[in-house]
Design a protein around this motif. Structure first.
Motif, PDB file in Angstrom:
ATOM      1  N   GLU A  20      39.776  43.451  26.477  1.00 34.75           N
ATOM      2  CA  GLU A  20      41.159  43.608  25.999  1.00 34.75           C
ATOM      3  C   GLU A  20      41.733  44.982  26.324  1.00 34.75           C
ATOM      4  OE1 GLU A  20      38.648  42.556  23.921  1.00 34.75           O
ATOM      5  OE2 GLU A  20      39.154  40.434  24.235  1.00 34.75           O
ATOM      6  N   ARG A  21      40.862  45.994  26.501  1.00 33.60           N
ATOM      7  CA  ARG A  21      41.348  47.364  26.691  1.00 33.60           C
ATOM      8  C   ARG A  21      40.922  47.993  28.003  1.00 33.60           C
ATOM      9  NH1 ARG A  21      39.638  50.726  21.542  1.00 33.60           N
ATOM     10  NH2 ARG A  21      40.596  52.329  22.844  1.00 33.60           N
ATOM     11  N   GLY A  22      39.995  47.394  28.698  1.00 35.04           N
ATOM     12  CA  GLY A  22      39.484  47.983  29.933  1.00 35.04           C
ATOM     13  C   GLY A  22      38.354  48.948  29.636  1.00 35.04           C
ATOM     14  N   ILE A  23      38.161  49.908  30.527  1.00 32.18           N
ATOM     15  CA  ILE A  23      37.111  50.906  30.333  1.00 32.18           C
ATOM     16  C   ILE A  23      37.598  51.912  29.297  1.00 32.18           C
ATOM     17  CG2 ILE A  23      35.744  52.728  31.409  1.00 32.18           C
ATOM     18  CD1 ILE A  23      35.874  51.141  34.018  1.00 32.18           C
ATOM     19  N   PHE A 114      32.847  43.654  42.850  1.00 36.02           N
ATOM     20  CA  PHE A 114      33.928  43.408  41.887  1.00 36.02           C
ATOM     21  C   PHE A 114      34.696  44.683  41.516  1.00 36.02           C
ATOM     22  CE2 PHE A 114      31.788  39.386  41.328  1.00 36.02           C
ATOM     23  CZ  PHE A 114      32.795  38.506  40.928  1.00 36.02           C
ATOM     24  N   SER A 115      34.144  45.854  41.836  1.00 33.37           N
ATOM     25  CA  SER A 115      34.742  47.120  41.389  1.00 33.37           C
ATOM     26  C   SER A 115      36.165  47.377  41.884  1.00 33.37           C
ATOM     27  CB  SER A 115      33.836  48.302  41.754  1.00 33.37           C
ATOM     28  OG  SER A 115      33.732  48.453  43.165  1.00 33.37           O
ATOM     29  N   PRO A 116      36.588  46.871  43.063  1.00 34.58           N
ATOM     30  CA  PRO A 116      37.982  47.107  43.455  1.00 34.58           C
ATOM     31  C   PRO A 116      39.011  46.516  42.492  1.00 34.58           C
ATOM     32  CG  PRO A 116      36.691  46.444  45.368  1.00 34.58           C
ATOM     33  CD  PRO A 116      35.833  46.220  44.152  1.00 34.58           C
ATOM     34  N   PHE A 117      38.575  45.601  41.620  1.00 31.14           N
ATOM     35  CA  PHE A 117      39.510  44.941  40.706  1.00 31.14           C
ATOM     36  C   PHE A 117      39.580  45.613  39.337  1.00 31.14           C
ATOM     37  CE2 PHE A 117      38.020  41.744  43.739  1.00 31.14           C
ATOM     38  CZ  PHE A 117      39.232  41.332  44.285  1.00 31.14           C
ATOM     39  N   ILE A 118      38.827  46.699  39.156  1.00 33.19           N
ATOM     40  CA  ILE A 118      38.870  47.404  37.866  1.00 33.19           C
ATOM     41  C   ILE A 118      40.270  47.940  37.595  1.00 33.19           C
ATOM     42  CG2 ILE A 118      37.999  49.393  36.580  1.00 33.19           C
ATOM     43  CD1 ILE A 118      35.313  49.011  37.977  1.00 33.19           C
ATOM     44  N   ALA A 119      40.889  48.542  38.625  1.00 27.53           N
ATOM     45  CA  ALA A 119      42.233  49.104  38.445  1.00 27.53           C
ATOM     46  C   ALA A 119      43.247  48.007  38.155  1.00 27.53           C
ATOM     47  CB  ALA A 119      42.639  49.889  39.689  1.00 27.53           C
ATOM     48  N   LEU A 120      43.098  46.842  38.790  1.00 27.69           N
ATOM     49  CA  LEU A 120      43.986  45.710  38.521  1.00 27.69           C
ATOM     50  C   LEU A 120      43.864  45.280  37.066  1.00 27.69           C
ATOM     51  CD1 LEU A 120      45.874  43.421  39.610  1.00 27.69           C
ATOM     52  CD2 LEU A 120      43.783  42.082  40.001  1.00 27.69           C
ATOM     53  N   ARG A 123      45.714  47.558  34.767  1.00 21.40           N
ATOM     54  CA  ARG A 123      47.175  47.382  34.809  1.00 21.40           C
ATOM     55  C   ARG A 123      47.616  46.104  34.118  1.00 21.40           C
ATOM     56  NH1 ARG A 123      46.409  48.756  40.284  1.00 21.40           N
ATOM     57  NH2 ARG A 123      46.852  46.591  40.928  1.00 21.40           N
ATOM     58  N   CYS A 124      46.810  45.048  34.249  1.00 21.99           N
ATOM     59  CA  CYS A 124      47.258  43.725  33.786  1.00 21.99           C
ATOM     60  C   CYS A 124      46.706  43.320  32.429  1.00 21.99           C
ATOM     61  CB  CYS A 124      46.858  42.668  34.825  1.00 21.99           C
ATOM     62  SG  CYS A 124      47.595  42.927  36.442  1.00 21.99           S
ATOM     63  N   LEU A 125      45.457  43.699  32.140  1.00 20.03           N
ATOM     64  CA  LEU A 125      44.778  43.363  30.899  1.00 20.03           C
ATOM     65  C   LEU A 125      44.908  41.868  30.580  1.00 20.03           C
ATOM     66  CD1 LEU A 125      45.484  46.523  28.719  1.00 20.03           C
ATOM     67  CD2 LEU A 125      43.405  45.920  29.962  1.00 20.03           C
ATOM     68  N   GLY A 126      45.763  41.476  29.677  1.00 15.09           N
ATOM     69  CA  GLY A 126      45.843  40.087  29.248  1.00 15.09           C
ATOM     70  C   GLY A 126      46.229  39.115  30.344  1.00 15.09           C
ATOM     71  N   GLU A 127      46.861  39.611  31.410  1.00 12.29           N
ATOM     72  CA  GLU A 127      47.273  38.760  32.519  1.00 12.29           C
ATOM     73  C   GLU A 127      46.322  38.860  33.705  1.00 12.29           C
ATOM     74  OE1 GLU A 127      51.211  39.995  33.415  1.00 12.29           O
ATOM     75  OE2 GLU A 127      52.056  39.282  31.518  1.00 12.29           O
ATOM     76  N   ASP A 129      43.398  37.442  34.534  1.00 11.18           N
ATOM     77  CA  ASP A 129      42.892  36.209  35.139  1.00 11.18           C
ATOM     78  C   ASP A 129      43.907  35.606  36.109  1.00 11.18           C
ATOM     79  OD1 ASP A 129      40.479  36.388  33.862  1.00 11.18           O
ATOM     80  OD2 ASP A 129      41.014  35.024  32.234  1.00 11.18           O
ATOM     81  N   GLU A 130      45.154  35.604  35.708  1.00  7.17           N
ATOM     82  CA  GLU A 130      46.204  35.039  36.560  1.00  7.17           C
ATOM     83  C   GLU A 130      46.394  35.877  37.820  1.00  7.17           C
ATOM     84  OE1 GLU A 130      51.012  34.045  36.437  1.00  7.17           O
ATOM     85  OE2 GLU A 130      49.955  34.662  34.600  1.00  7.17           O
ATOM     86  N   GLU A 131      46.472  37.198  37.656  1.00  5.09           N
ATOM     87  CA  GLU A 131      46.689  38.080  38.807  1.00  5.09           C
ATOM     88  C   GLU A 131      45.478  38.107  39.735  1.00  5.09           C
ATOM     89  OE1 GLU A 131      49.584  39.509  39.568  1.00  5.09           O
ATOM     90  OE2 GLU A 131      50.325  38.380  37.838  1.00  5.09           O
ATOM     91  N   PHE A 132      44.282  38.070  39.154  1.00  9.01           N
ATOM     92  CA  PHE A 132      43.062  38.033  39.943  1.00  9.01           C
ATOM     93  C   PHE A 132      43.018  36.754  40.775  1.00  9.01           C
ATOM     94  CE2 PHE A 132      38.120  37.930  39.690  1.00  9.01           C
ATOM     95  CZ  PHE A 132      38.026  38.509  40.944  1.00  9.01           C
ATOM     96  N   GLY A 133      43.402  35.646  40.163  1.00  8.15           N
ATOM     97  CA  GLY A 133      43.390  34.363  40.860  1.00  8.15           C
ATOM     98  C   GLY A 133      44.275  34.350  42.096  1.00  8.15           C
ATOM     99  N   LYS A 134      45.366  35.118  42.060  1.00  7.99           N
ATOM    100  CA  LYS A 134      46.265  35.177  43.211  1.00  7.99           C
ATOM    101  C   LYS A 134      45.628  35.870  44.411  1.00  7.99           C
ATOM    102  CE  LYS A 134      50.417  35.444  40.289  1.00  7.99           C
ATOM    103  NZ  LYS A 134      51.551  36.317  39.872  1.00  7.99           N
ATOM    104  N   LEU A 135      44.569  36.627  44.181  1.00  7.11           N
ATOM    105  CA  LEU A 135      43.923  37.400  45.246  1.00  7.11           C
ATOM    106  C   LEU A 135      42.673  36.715  45.799  1.00  7.11           C
ATOM    107  CD1 LEU A 135      44.224  40.903  43.537  1.00  7.11           C
ATOM    108  CD2 LEU A 135      45.620  40.034  45.426  1.00  7.11           C
ATOM    109  N   LEU A 136      42.397  35.519  45.330  1.00  2.00           N
ATOM    110  CA  LEU A 136      41.200  34.788  45.745  1.00  2.00           C
ATOM    111  C   LEU A 136      41.583  33.623  46.656  1.00  2.00           C
ATOM    112  CD1 LEU A 136      39.328  34.649  42.306  1.00  2.00           C
ATOM    113  CD2 LEU A 136      39.085  36.351  44.129  1.00  2.00           C
TER     114      LEU A 136
END
Length: 365
Positions: A20-23, A114-120, A123-127, A129-136
């Motif tokens: 929910e909060r990231g690192i 998977f580490s390149p997606f930490i910054a994403l 930025r997105c937190l609750g969203e 999964d949706e934003e990650f899915g667009k990059l797959l």
């Protein structure tokens, strides 16, 4: 809240990660100055340093109010130096028993992928999964001192290794080249620094394996040998005068070899242009198979020229590029905590006391 531990080589690291909060926080103790005196990582010294510094880093995590929310401990299970991994795993098991929470084993290479997606995620937190899915599907290049590989992450977050190196890794080639040139340790950053003042076209070094376009394997041992032969032809004075040119040419050969294989992997998938021209069922098929993003991670991802080259290739293909942040490109616990949550296919959830060190673990495991 995930408490993550990393000790695969010469960095002792601890992090707190929340979906929910990231690192939330992370701590790293590097041993670089110690091993620099020996010209490389000394496993016994690295193990001793992990034993010395884990307690202080864990205590720093315990002082955070979020520590009370920890419900999982994640630890690097492999690959890496066996004794170093054992220190981290023993620490994780002890914490798991004390906190009465499960201990999960994380694949270090998969965490890099998977580490390149930490910054994403930040930025997105609750969203996310949706934003990650667009990059797959995602095509990732993992480049470190000990490993070089191309990986694919598909729409279901399944990771598939497309290729590895049959001998030296790219980072290892840079370090060995630096040693031949009389530079210090770690060699990669020193080669990069000198290369900025040199001519990358001054010497023609080999670009790894050629042959069929569908051969995605990396090889860097021939590059190192070529440098040695070149130095044997030169006097010490000439080497000193041409050091920047040698570094620039050698570094360029490494980067060109990496880019060549990355381009070949992209060519094996339908392009974005093909997708736009297609209709109906064919368009849907292409959408699901064409890469939607390119990633770069691992310690060598800090090389500025490599980052620029991968970014340029992605721009030509019209694809977003995901590059691990500098603090998450080397060995760190932040990526271990993130992967424990994001890598839904690769985490070892074996009973905490049965979890074992796997020093020869592969990215596909």
């Amino acid at each position: 809240m995930i408490l993550a531990l990393e000790s695969s080589c010469d960095e002792t690291a601890v992090a707190l990660f929340s979906p929910e909060r990231g690192i939330v926080a992370e701590w790293v103790h590097t041993q670089m100055a110690l091993h620099e005196r020996h010209g490389g990582v000394v496993p016994d010294l690295a193990t001793r340093e992990h034993l010395r510094h884990f307690p202080a880093l864990i205590e720093a995590a315990r002082e955070r109010p979020e520590f009370a929310q920890v419900d999982t401990v994640a630890v690097t299970q492999g690959p890496g130096l066996a004794a170093c991994l054992a220190v981290g795993l023993a620490s994780a098991k002890a914490l798991g028993l004390a906190l009465r929470v499960p201990v999960w084993g994380v694949n270090h290479l998969r965490a890099h992928a998977f580490s390149p997606f930490i910054a994403l995620h930040a930025r997105c937190l609750g969203e996310f999964d949706e934003e990650f899915g667009k990059l797959l599907p995602h095509l990732g290049l993992v480049v470190s001192g000990g490993n070089t590989l191309l990986v694919e992450i598909d729409e279901e977050r399944r990771l598939r290794v497309l290729s590895t190196t049959r001998d030296d890794a790219a980072g290892e080639a840079l370090d060995k080249g630096a040693k031949l040139l009389g530079l210090g340790y770690p060699g990669g950053p020193l080669v990069e620094k000198l290369a900025r003042e040199g001519d990358a076209a001054a010497y023609d070094f080999p670009r790894g394996l050629g042959g069929r376009r569908d051969n995605l394997e990396f090889s860097f041992s021939g590059l190192k040998t070529s440098l040695r032969y070149q130095l044997e032809k030169m006097s010490l004075g000439e080497v000193e005068r041409r050091l920047a040119d040698l570094c620039a040419s050698y570094q360029q050969a490494v980067i060109d070899a990496l880019l060549r294989k990355l381009e070949s992997a992209l060519a094996a998938k339908p392009s974005g242009a093909s997708e736009q021209l297609a209709h109906g069922a064919r368009a849907e098929s292409l959408r699901r198979s064409a890469y939607r993003s390119i990633g770069l991670s691992g310690g060598v991802a800090n090389n500025r020229l490599l980052r620029e080259s991968v970014s340029s290739l992605a721009a030509k293909r019209g694809l977003p590029v995901m590059i691990a942040e500098s603090r998450h490109s080397g060995d760190n616990a932040g990526m271990i905590g993130f992967a424990a949550w994001a890598d839904t296919q690769g985490v070892d959830r074996t009973s905490r006391l049965a979890l074992e060190v796997r020093p020869s673990m592969r990215a596909g495991d």
